[in-house]
Motif scaffolding. Sequence first.
Motif: not given
Length: 176
Positions: A42-43, A45-47, A49-50, A54, A67
């Motif tokens: 999750t970390d 995948t979020s990174a 995208q984020a 950003w 993130i």
Amino acid sequence: MKKGFTMIELIFVIVILGILAAVAIPRLAATRDDATLAGIKTDVTSAMQAVPAWYQGQKDARILQAIQLDGTKWKKDGSNERYVWSDDAGECVTLQVSDMNVTITAAHPLPTEIGVAVSNTDFNATNGRWIKTDGVPVLRVINSNSGGNVCNQLWDPNGLALTEANITMAGKQVQW
């Protein structure tokens, strides 16, 4: 006559509880590992995208600005914009902002070493703005697996199948 349990009945109950405990304890440990693996994925995948989002909005190349990462497991590697997730067995995953235009040299001969982590010459450490005029920042997800059960499961193609990636700050995956 007194009513109560016989010794045989008590032994059967203790044996049944022992069997249940023998089955439940390993499953509990596996559930904890599964939760850890899901958290790492999750970390990452979020990174992926984020950080590009950003950067597009703020022109800021710092990962932690985009993130939140768990500081107990994700450790910043020196002054570079590079974060490493480690377990007890060693390093597992590296998130790194790199310069896309770095080429293979004697100093960087291996594919996992291509793209020097961002240094203070590439970005302003105060506000995170990318200042290298000839470079394009890229978020890299690197397999830095040095062993360990959790890491092996994370990178296993039959498991969670996390893969190395190079994401441009436009949010597109690229090859080196």
